[in-house]
Design an enzyme around this catalytic site. Sequence first.
Site, PDB file in Angstrom:
ATOM      1  N   HIS A 160       0.720  69.462  30.116  1.00 51.38           N
ATOM      2  CA  HIS A 160       1.913  69.772  31.359  1.00 51.38           C
ATOM      3  C   HIS A 160       1.081  69.219  32.345  1.00 51.38           C
ATOM      4  CE1 HIS A 160      -1.981  72.427  31.940  1.00 51.38           C
ATOM      5  NE2 HIS A 160      -2.238  72.392  30.827  1.00 51.38           N
TER       6      HIS A 160
ATOM      7  N   ASP B 199      -7.873  68.951  32.176  1.00 56.87           N
ATOM      8  CA  ASP B 199      -6.614  70.519  31.779  1.00 56.87           C
ATOM      9  C   ASP B 199      -5.158  70.176  32.859  1.00 56.87           C
ATOM     10  OD1 ASP B 199      -5.579  72.582  30.764  1.00 56.87           O
ATOM     11  OD2 ASP B 199      -6.677  73.984  31.356  1.00 56.87           O
TER      12      ASP B 199
ATOM     13  N   GLU C  47       2.958  75.190  33.085  1.00 57.61           N
ATOM     14  CA  GLU C  47       2.427  76.113  32.011  1.00 57.61           C
ATOM     15  C   GLU C  47       0.961  76.588  32.269  1.00 57.61           C
ATOM     16  OE1 GLU C  47      -0.720  75.936  28.641  1.00 57.61           O
ATOM     17  OE2 GLU C  47      -1.135  75.877  30.595  1.00 57.61           O
ATOM     18  N   GLU C  48       0.324  76.633  33.497  1.00 58.31           N
ATOM     19  CA  GLU C  48      -0.137  77.340  33.431  1.00 58.31           C
ATOM     20  C   GLU C  48      -0.228  79.325  33.738  1.00 58.31           C
ATOM     21  OE1 GLU C  48      -3.618  76.885  33.420  1.00 58.31           O
ATOM     22  OE2 GLU C  48      -4.228  74.727  33.044  1.00 58.31           O
TER      23      GLU C  48
ATOM     24  N   ASP D  38      -3.057  69.108  24.619  1.00 58.74           N
ATOM     25  CA  ASP D  38      -3.192  70.402  25.663  1.00 58.74           C
ATOM     26  C   ASP D  38      -5.489  70.019  25.365  1.00 58.74           C
ATOM     27  OD1 ASP D  38      -4.336  72.141  27.412  1.00 58.74           O
ATOM     28  OD2 ASP D  38      -2.177  72.647  27.165  1.00 58.74           O
TER      29      ASP D  38
ATOM     30  N   HIS E  88     -11.106  74.718  32.352  1.00 60.26           N
ATOM     31  CA  HIS E  88     -11.291  75.610  33.793  1.00 60.26           C
ATOM     32  C   HIS E  88     -12.531  75.961  34.688  1.00 60.26           C
ATOM     33  CE1 HIS E  88      -7.282  78.010  32.712  1.00 60.26           C
ATOM     34  NE2 HIS E  88      -7.525  76.558  32.125  1.00 60.26           N
TER      35      HIS E  88
END
Length: 341
Positions: free
Chosen positions: A67, A185, A217-218, A238, A318
């Site tokens: 993604h 990510d 995706e998030e 991922d 993140h």
Amino acid sequence: MSFEQNISKTLTELIEIHSPTGYHQEVMAYIRKELDESGISYKETVKGAILATIKGESEEGRLFSAHVDTLGAMVKSIKGKGSLEFMLLGGYMYNTLESENCWIRTSQGKLISGTVQTNKPSVHIDGGDARSLERKQQTMEVIIDEKVHSVDDVKALGISVGDFIFIEPKLRILPNGFIKSRYLDDKASVSILLEAMKTLKKEKLHKTLHFFISNYEEVGHGAKAALPENLTEFIAVDMGAPGNDQNSSEYKVNICAKDSSGPYDYEMRRSLEMLCEEENIPYATDIYPFYGSDASAALGAGYDIRTALIGPGVFASHGYERTHMESMKATFDLIVSYAKK
């Protein structure tokens, strides 16, 4: 160029394109350009994702996804003093955003500089409160780098509720192989898939290969629709997540046995592990308790497919993330080897 040079170039270009979830036009234009230059056929879904295909001898399909949407923020309101309240896009931790540079993108396409701060940013004024203040939406704001003192001043710049806020990624690719940046990510995996496609295009393949570049995706629905017919296997590429009490590594390809959506297909997982052992690809198997992937989203949408999750090890997910070129290469090697099976 070497693998490391190609990946560094592609990753740098991807990171430089802002693509918080919901804002994907520019980064998808980059993906289309890369595929066009490589002679790889693709189509664009209604939601704006890209599905590339390399035909094999069999119609039976095997899909790899990554993604390109990232975390970000959006203007929630304009405060009377001329600062901005914001809401998160995706699962940022507020404390990782403090003191970061950012840009507010107006609906006219203008980028305006700003800084994320708390509403008590100075120990000389706020004393201990500056240190102990809980970092959350109500205590964080964006300070605009313009002479603004009121709501009208901010509106005059073209800023309005719903504008996207881009957080500076701070990419660093070090000579010793370490890579530091926001949004590894999952742009690290996207760069790996683009390189894998260029390699696999030259191979004689048994199964038809699909590559799904996801843009939601998030927020959980990236791969819930528009998957190709005759698909039997879905491998999400991922991040692996090294950390406390985890088995994952920044120097290996990481294979997920289970995440919050449940276990991945056992036979696929064992096939990936055994392939790593046969070809001396460094790997680590792990479980992620607070994680979901596009593969699990596809299962939730009702697709009758087998699924797996692999990827490079990304530390401090993140937040301000880190990986290593060895992990990128191991992930690439596993994708190429498994795709040719």
